[in-house]
Motif scaffolding. Structure first.
Motif, PDB file in Angstrom:
ATOM      1  N   ASP A   1      36.552   6.126 113.191  1.00 50.99           N
ATOM      2  CA  ASP A   1      36.982   4.844 113.751  1.00 50.99           C
ATOM      3  C   ASP A   1      35.779   3.963 114.081  1.00 50.99           C
ATOM      4  OD1 ASP A   1      37.759   3.323 116.600  1.00 50.99           O
ATOM      5  OD2 ASP A   1      39.308   3.221 115.051  1.00 50.99           O
ATOM      6  N   GLN A   2      34.732   4.544 114.626  1.00 50.89           N
ATOM      7  CA  GLN A   2      33.535   3.756 114.920  1.00 50.89           C
ATOM      8  C   GLN A   2      32.830   3.308 113.636  1.00 50.89           C
ATOM      9  OE1 GLN A   2      32.638   2.755 118.171  1.00 50.89           O
ATOM     10  NE2 GLN A   2      34.738   3.533 118.375  1.00 50.89           N
ATOM     11  N   PHE A   3      32.938   4.130 112.583  1.00 53.99           N
ATOM     12  CA  PHE A   3      32.388   3.718 111.289  1.00 53.99           C
ATOM     13  C   PHE A   3      33.096   2.468 110.780  1.00 53.99           C
ATOM     14  CE2 PHE A   3      30.443   4.190 107.224  1.00 53.99           C
ATOM     15  CZ  PHE A   3      31.411   3.875 106.294  1.00 53.99           C
ATOM     16  N   VAL A   4      34.448   2.466 110.860  1.00 52.42           N
ATOM     17  CA  VAL A   4      35.219   1.293 110.438  1.00 52.42           C
ATOM     18  C   VAL A   4      34.928   0.107 111.355  1.00 52.42           C
ATOM     19  CG1 VAL A   4      37.541   0.396 110.048  1.00 52.42           C
ATOM     20  CG2 VAL A   4      37.010   2.753 109.446  1.00 52.42           C
ATOM     21  N   LEU A   5      34.794   0.381 112.662  1.00 53.45           N
ATOM     22  CA  LEU A   5      34.497  -0.695 113.611  1.00 53.45           C
ATOM     23  C   LEU A   5      33.155  -1.359 113.290  1.00 53.45           C
ATOM     24  CD1 LEU A   5      35.145  -2.242 116.224  1.00 53.45           C
ATOM     25  CD2 LEU A   5      34.027  -0.395 117.491  1.00 53.45           C
ATOM     26  N   SER A   6      32.146  -0.549 112.973  1.00 51.90           N
ATOM     27  CA  SER A   6      30.839  -1.141 112.636  1.00 51.90           C
ATOM     28  C   SER A   6      30.924  -1.965 111.358  1.00 51.90           C
ATOM     29  CB  SER A   6      29.795  -0.040 112.485  1.00 51.90           C
ATOM     30  OG  SER A   6      30.114   0.799 111.381  1.00 51.90           O
ATOM     31  N   ALA A   7      31.751  -1.501 110.397  1.00 52.79           N
ATOM     32  CA  ALA A   7      31.916  -2.274 109.165  1.00 52.79           C
ATOM     33  C   ALA A   7      32.572  -3.620 109.439  1.00 52.79           C
ATOM     34  CB  ALA A   7      32.736  -1.474 108.153  1.00 52.79           C
TER      35      ALA A   7
ATOM     36  N   MET B   1      14.032   1.056 107.717  1.00 50.15           N
ATOM     37  CA  MET B   1      14.523   1.710 108.927  1.00 50.15           C
ATOM     38  C   MET B   1      16.041   1.701 108.955  1.00 50.15           C
ATOM     39  SD  MET B   1      13.730   3.286 111.685  1.00 50.15           S
ATOM     40  CE  MET B   1      12.008   2.881 111.936  1.00 50.15           C
ATOM     41  N   SER B   2      16.629   0.550 108.579  1.00 55.44           N
ATOM     42  CA  SER B   2      18.081   0.441 108.616  1.00 55.44           C
ATOM     43  C   SER B   2      18.740   1.315 107.581  1.00 55.44           C
ATOM     44  CB  SER B   2      18.496  -1.020 108.425  1.00 55.44           C
ATOM     45  OG  SER B   2      18.037  -1.481 107.187  1.00 55.44           O
ATOM     46  N   SER B   3      18.160   1.420 106.367  1.00 58.39           N
ATOM     47  CA  SER B   3      18.759   2.233 105.321  1.00 58.39           C
ATOM     48  C   SER B   3      18.738   3.707 105.694  1.00 58.39           C
ATOM     49  CB  SER B   3      18.039   1.991 103.994  1.00 58.39           C
ATOM     50  OG  SER B   3      16.688   2.365 104.110  1.00 58.39           O
ATOM     51  N   THR B   4      17.665   4.162 106.398  1.00 62.52           N
ATOM     52  CA  THR B   4      17.572   5.568 106.789  1.00 62.52           C
ATOM     53  C   THR B   4      18.638   5.921 107.802  1.00 62.52           C
ATOM     54  OG1 THR B   4      15.208   5.461 106.386  1.00 62.52           O
ATOM     55  CG2 THR B   4      16.021   7.328 107.668  1.00 62.52           C
ATOM     56  N   SER B   5      18.815   5.041 108.809  1.00 60.06           N
ATOM     57  CA  SER B   5      19.824   5.303 109.829  1.00 60.06           C
ATOM     58  C   SER B   5      21.216   5.309 109.260  1.00 60.06           C
ATOM     59  CB  SER B   5      19.708   4.266 110.952  1.00 60.06           C
ATOM     60  OG  SER B   5      19.929   2.983 110.433  1.00 60.06           O
ATOM     61  N   THR B   6      21.504   4.435 108.316  1.00 61.77           N
ATOM     62  CA  THR B   6      22.825   4.394 107.698  1.00 61.77           C
ATOM     63  C   THR B   6      23.105   5.663 106.931  1.00 61.77           C
ATOM     64  OG1 THR B   6      22.651   2.006 107.501  1.00 61.77           O
ATOM     65  CG2 THR B   6      24.312   3.070 106.170  1.00 61.77           C
ATOM     66  N   SER B   7      22.105   6.155 106.203  1.00 59.72           N
ATOM     67  CA  SER B   7      22.296   7.360 105.405  1.00 59.72           C
ATOM     68  C   SER B   7      22.575   8.562 106.280  1.00 59.72           C
ATOM     69  CB  SER B   7      21.063   7.574 104.519  1.00 59.72           C
ATOM     70  OG  SER B   7      21.185   8.769 103.808  1.00 59.72           O
ATOM     71  N   SER B   8      21.821   8.700 107.401  1.00 56.68           N
ATOM     72  CA  SER B   8      22.035   9.837 108.280  1.00 56.68           C
ATOM     73  C   SER B   8      23.389   9.785 108.942  1.00 56.68           C
ATOM     74  CB  SER B   8      20.923   9.883 109.327  1.00 56.68           C
ATOM     75  OG  SER B   8      20.945   8.704 110.094  1.00 56.68           O
ATOM     76  N   THR B   9      23.824   8.572 109.327  1.00 57.73           N
ATOM     77  CA  THR B   9      25.137   8.427 109.954  1.00 57.73           C
ATOM     78  C   THR B   9      26.244   8.827 109.007  1.00 57.73           C
ATOM     79  OG1 THR B   9      24.283   6.631 111.290  1.00 57.73           O
ATOM     80  CG2 THR B   9      26.666   6.819 111.124  1.00 57.73           C
ATOM     81  N   SER B  10      26.137   8.376 107.727  1.00 54.47           N
ATOM     82  CA  SER B  10      27.175   8.688 106.758  1.00 54.47           C
ATOM     83  C   SER B  10      27.241  10.185 106.497  1.00 54.47           C
ATOM     84  CB  SER B  10      26.910   7.928 105.462  1.00 54.47           C
ATOM     85  OG  SER B  10      25.698   8.357 104.908  1.00 54.47           O
ATOM     86  N   THR B  11      26.104  10.887 106.527  1.00 53.95           N
ATOM     87  CA  THR B  11      26.112  12.333 106.301  1.00 53.95           C
ATOM     88  C   THR B  11      26.818  13.043 107.433  1.00 53.95           C
ATOM     89  OG1 THR B  11      24.018  12.111 105.134  1.00 53.95           O
ATOM     90  CG2 THR B  11      24.655  14.323 105.827  1.00 53.95           C
ATOM     91  N   THR B  12      26.561  12.618 108.668  1.00 54.64           N
ATOM     92  CA  THR B  12      27.225  13.218 109.821  1.00 54.64           C
ATOM     93  C   THR B  12      28.726  13.002 109.772  1.00 54.64           C
ATOM     94  OG1 THR B  12      25.242  12.810 111.101  1.00 54.64           O
ATOM     95  CG2 THR B  12      27.248  13.316 112.321  1.00 54.64           C
ATOM     96  N   VAL B  13      29.121  11.784 109.419  1.00 55.25           N
ATOM     97  CA  VAL B  13      30.545  11.478 109.350  1.00 55.25           C
ATOM     98  C   VAL B  13      31.220  12.335 108.304  1.00 55.25           C
ATOM     99  CG1 VAL B  13      32.206   9.694 108.787  1.00 55.25           C
ATOM    100  CG2 VAL B  13      30.271   9.157 110.233  1.00 55.25           C
ATOM    101  N   ALA B  14      30.595  12.494 107.136  1.00 52.48           N
ATOM    102  CA  ALA B  14      31.213  13.264 106.067  1.00 52.48           C
ATOM    103  C   ALA B  14      31.392  14.714 106.472  1.00 52.48           C
ATOM    104  CB  ALA B  14      30.384  13.142 104.794  1.00 52.48           C
ATOM    105  N   SER B  15      30.394  15.302 107.107  1.00 51.52           N
ATOM    106  CA  SER B  15      30.507  16.701 107.483  1.00 51.52           C
ATOM    107  C   SER B  15      31.539  16.911 108.554  1.00 51.52           C
ATOM    108  CB  SER B  15      29.136  17.209 107.930  1.00 51.52           C
ATOM    109  OG  SER B  15      28.700  16.473 109.042  1.00 51.52           O
ATOM    110  N   SER B  16      31.613  15.976 109.506  1.00 48.87           N
ATOM    111  CA  SER B  16      32.600  16.089 110.566  1.00 48.87           C
ATOM    112  C   SER B  16      33.985  15.939 110.032  1.00 48.87           C
ATOM    113  CB  SER B  16      32.310  15.041 111.651  1.00 48.87           C
ATOM    114  OG  SER B  16      31.035  15.225 112.166  1.00 48.87           O
ATOM    115  N   SER B  17      34.153  15.017 109.080  1.00 51.67           N
ATOM    116  CA  SER B  17      35.463  14.801 108.521  1.00 51.67           C
ATOM    117  C   SER B  17      35.924  16.017 107.757  1.00 51.67           C
ATOM    118  CB  SER B  17      35.441  13.574 107.612  1.00 51.67           C
ATOM    119  OG  SER B  17      34.991  12.477 108.345  1.00 51.67           O
ATOM    120  N   SER B  18      35.008  16.646 107.052  1.00 53.65           N
ATOM    121  CA  SER B  18      35.384  17.803 106.271  1.00 53.65           C
ATOM    122  C   SER B  18      35.807  18.944 107.173  1.00 53.65           C
ATOM    123  CB  SER B  18      34.227  18.223 105.367  1.00 53.65           C
ATOM    124  OG  SER B  18      33.862  17.172 104.517  1.00 53.65           O
ATOM    125  N   SER B  19      35.136  19.100 108.286  1.00 51.80           N
ATOM    126  CA  SER B  19      35.499  20.166 109.196  1.00 51.80           C
ATOM    127  C   SER B  19      36.846  19.951 109.814  1.00 51.80           C
ATOM    128  CB  SER B  19      34.428  20.297 110.280  1.00 51.80           C
ATOM    129  OG  SER B  19      34.382  19.115 111.038  1.00 51.80           O
TER     130      SER B  19
END
Length: 709
Positions: free
Chosen positions: A95-101, A1-19
């Protein structure tokens, strides 16, 4: 469950960053092994900073990438309107990605202090403020420890590891020390026994490396041990050493040697100071005439009185000081556990893995090494001693009265001159002992004094087994039948003799292994051989890897056992690229060098089989291969008349030849042919140690030099 949520979050972050025109950020796959606590801020920072820099996220924690405005003003036909800022949305996600890390790398006690903070910059600045002064004090503390470190009773290996751990901590936090400074700290902490070595090192014209210094220290320590064990001490001098041993402890409780290494007694320095009377009396001489303490026979008043008889009390006092173990159990109503210093008293025992310590009257804590159980024999039944603590530093065996009474349903009666142990239900007397010096000891010898011989009862076969010195049951039967001895035969249940199990226990034979491998690298055996005398290239060990399918052997020479981890990575890259297969399983003996590799095996998916302690037969393939390599290598050295320091060259040649010789285990095939499918080429072989003349003409400085040697 945790690995799935992490993967989806990282995909959203990457697309947002690219935009937003920012660099895409991968998922947080870099594991932070060190959790931040109150004491390891520098190590934690040294581990997390490279990750933030590599992902170009350091600007979010140090504030160089500020937070943009939440909304922007856009001019429309109807006027200026406020719309959400896409840059703020992208910044917030990163920023929230870094905060969670950051939060995932904090321990629970630190996490509570930053729960109310919402950005990574706030968390980072708060942690910097909390630990900045503590970090500076930590560096000063480590340097102070290095300047005051002393070897004392540590071995050379323990002392070297202690210094290296401190210097490695400084290196990890960005304050590395030069090798010359580490060597100066290490030499300063050695005791006076190492003065010759320190003088030779400090007077060298060329600098010495840290590894060479460690090798010299080990060699010097072995030489001192060899010289110490060369002295043969008679009974009287051994008694003197045992009484004068530092702290009142006997030599056998120290390093395991009868003399006690590096003690003041061996150097002739008998200290007369001490805090206790027993220690001061132990340092005073004993008269051989009157047996009193404080003078020698030459100054005794009774040396010319031939009719003088010494006082027996003094003789007994002197004799008892040399007996190292008191077998009695002393009843103690103020203790909290049964405590003993004699490990042999625990019939069932195990290693103690907790952090508790035994606190004594002076406030000091004593270490607990084992926990176990035992029994105390009485005339009618055996009384249980549960949860006994093995503490080597104590001098008496203490019996906790409350627990002993509860476990055995008995009670004590203490009288001025004696004490009794009785059964609570039947009031039957189980044990009677005397009061000695205000203490109530449970003496095993008291049982023998109160036993009575009942001649009308036939002894059982078990009793005859004990009378005859615990022989086998067949010998007991033969003695009883051939000598017409009476015995009771109504005991049909065969019992296990505890004394025989303790004295005659043997390891059962190991069955032959029936497991076979169907392909290369399915199972690889590994073991470390050594230590040996240093070779011409400075090697003392080698590590072997044997493929179970082909019996092909690889050996790598080592200067120290700690290199096994690095060597295995080289071996893995070589064989997996050579055979285009992965190593599936490793079989080792669970030595310290392989314990470090265990986590790596789990990480890459290699199954790790280990042998039980003291059962090298379970890793028999590696052990037999050691013998084969050593025997062939010694034969090569003997035939070539070469000194033993060339063993590394001979062993490598032996391994090369063994891989090209037929073996009965693999149906008279060669390991090389079974592994690679190619037959060995024997035409290139030369005799080990044969003479050769290389062409040296390209290297000559003038025309008259010899062209070969």
């Amino acid at each position: 469950m945790s690995s799935t949520s992490t993967s989806s979050t990282s995909t959203t972050v990457a697309s947002s960053s690219s935009s937003a025109g920012l660099l895409p950020t991968p998922s947080f796959h870099h594991l932070i092994n060190v959790k931040l606590t109150r004491d390891n801020y520098l190590l934690w920072k040294a581990q997390i900073m490279p990750y933030l820099r590599s992902q170009q996220l350091i600007g979010y924690v140090d504030g160089t990438i500020p937070c943009p405005a939440k909304t922007i003003t856009e001019a429309t036909t109807s006027g200026a309107t406020q719309t959400p800022n896409p840059a703020y949305h992208s910044w917030l996600q990163l920023d929230q990605f870094v905060l969670s890390a950051l939060l995932s790398s904090l321990s629970e006690e630190i996490l509570y202090q930053v729960l109310s903070l919402t950005t990574s910059s706030e968390v980072w600045s708060t942690l910097e403020h909390m630990f900045s002064s503590r970090s500076r004090s930590r560096i000063v503390q480590i340097r102070l420890q290095l300047s005051t470190i002393q070897k004392k009773e540590l071995s050379v290996a323990d002392y070297f590891n202690k210094v290296k751990s401190l210097t490695n901590t400084l290196s990890a936090i960005g304050q590395p020390l030069p090798e010359e400074e580490i060597i100066s700290y290490m030499l300063a902490g050695l005791d006076s026994d190492f003065d010759p070595l320190v003088t030779s090192v400090t007077t060298r014209t060329d600098p010495i490396s840290l590894n060479d210094l460690y090798a010299h220290l080990l060699s010097f320590e072995l030489r001192m041990e060899h010289r110490n064990t060369a002295f043969q001490i008679d009974g009287s001098s051994a008694n003197l050493i045992s009484r004068n041993n530092r702290g009142g402890r006997y030599p056998s409780r120290g390093r395991g040697r009868g003399h006690g290494r590096n003690t003041a007694q061996q150097r002739g320095n008998f200290s007369h100071g001490g805090n206790s009377s027993s220690h001061s009396n132990a340092n005073r001489p004993v008269c051989q005439v009157c047996k009193k303490i404080g003078h020698v026979a030459l100054k005794c008043f009774h040396r010319f009185d031939h009719s003088y008889q010494p006082d027996e009390s003094h003789v007994a006092a002197v004799a008892t000081t040399s007996y190292p173990i008191d077998p009695n159990w002393y009843s103690d109503t103020g203790a909290t556990d049964h405590i003993t210093s004699d490990l042999d008293k625990l019939t069932i025992r195990g290693k103690y893995t907790g952090n508790d310590r035994v606190q004594v009257a002076n406030g000091s804590g004593l270490s607990i090494l084992h926990v176990g159980h035992s029994q105390f024999q009485t005339l009618t039944k055996n009384l249980k001693l549960q949860n006994i603590l093995h503490v080597p530093q104590v001098t008496r065996n203490l019996l906790f009265v409350h627990r002993f009474s509860t476990d055995n349903n008995v009670f004590f009666e203490f009288h001025p001159d004696y004490f009794l142990i009785k059964d609570r239900t039947t009031r039957t007397l189980l044990f009677q002992g005397r009061c000695e010096g205000g203490l109530y000891p449970l003496t095993p010898a008291s049982i023998a004094l109160s036993k009575k011989a009942l001649l009308s009862v036939k002894p059982s076969q078990e009793q005859w087994h004990c009378r005859l010195g615990h022989p086998s049951s067949a010998v007991v039967q033969h003695v009883l039948q051939s000598n017409n001895l009476s015995f009771s035969s109504n005991n049909n249940n065969a019992t296990v003799c505890d004394a025989c199990q303790q004295a005659k226990s043997h390891q059962l034979p190991f069955p032959n292994s029936s497991s076979t491998s169907s392909s290369p690298l399915e199972l690889v055996f590994s073991n470390v051989w050594g230590p040996a005398p240093a070779s011409v290239r400075g090697y003392k060990y080698y590590v072997s890897f044997i493929d179970d399918f082909s019996k092909f052997t690889w050996i790598y020479l080592l200067k120290c056992k700690s290199d096994v981890e690095k060597i295995f990575l080289q071996f893995q890259n070589h064989v997996e690229r050579l055979l285009n297969k992965k190593i599936l399983c490793m079989q080792t003996d669970w030595g310290g060098e392989y314990q470090k590799l265990h986590s790596f095996f789990k990480q890459v998916g290699i199954e790790h089989h280990v042998s039980c302690p003291y059962t090298h037969q379970q890793n028999g393939s590696a052990e037999r291969k050691h013998r084969h390599i050593v025997e062939v290598g010694l034969a090569l050295l003997a035939h070539a008349s070469m000194p033993i320091r060339f063993w590394d060259e001979a062993f490598q040649t032996a391994c090369f030849l063994i891989n090209r010789l037929p073996s009965k285990v693999i149906d008279n095939s060669t390991p090389l042919e079974r592994l690679l499918g190619t037959k060995p080429n024997y035409s290139l072989l030369k005799t080990f140690g044969c003479a050769c003349w290389p062409c040296l003409r390209p290297y000559n400085s003038h025309k008259l030099q010899f062209k070969s040697q």
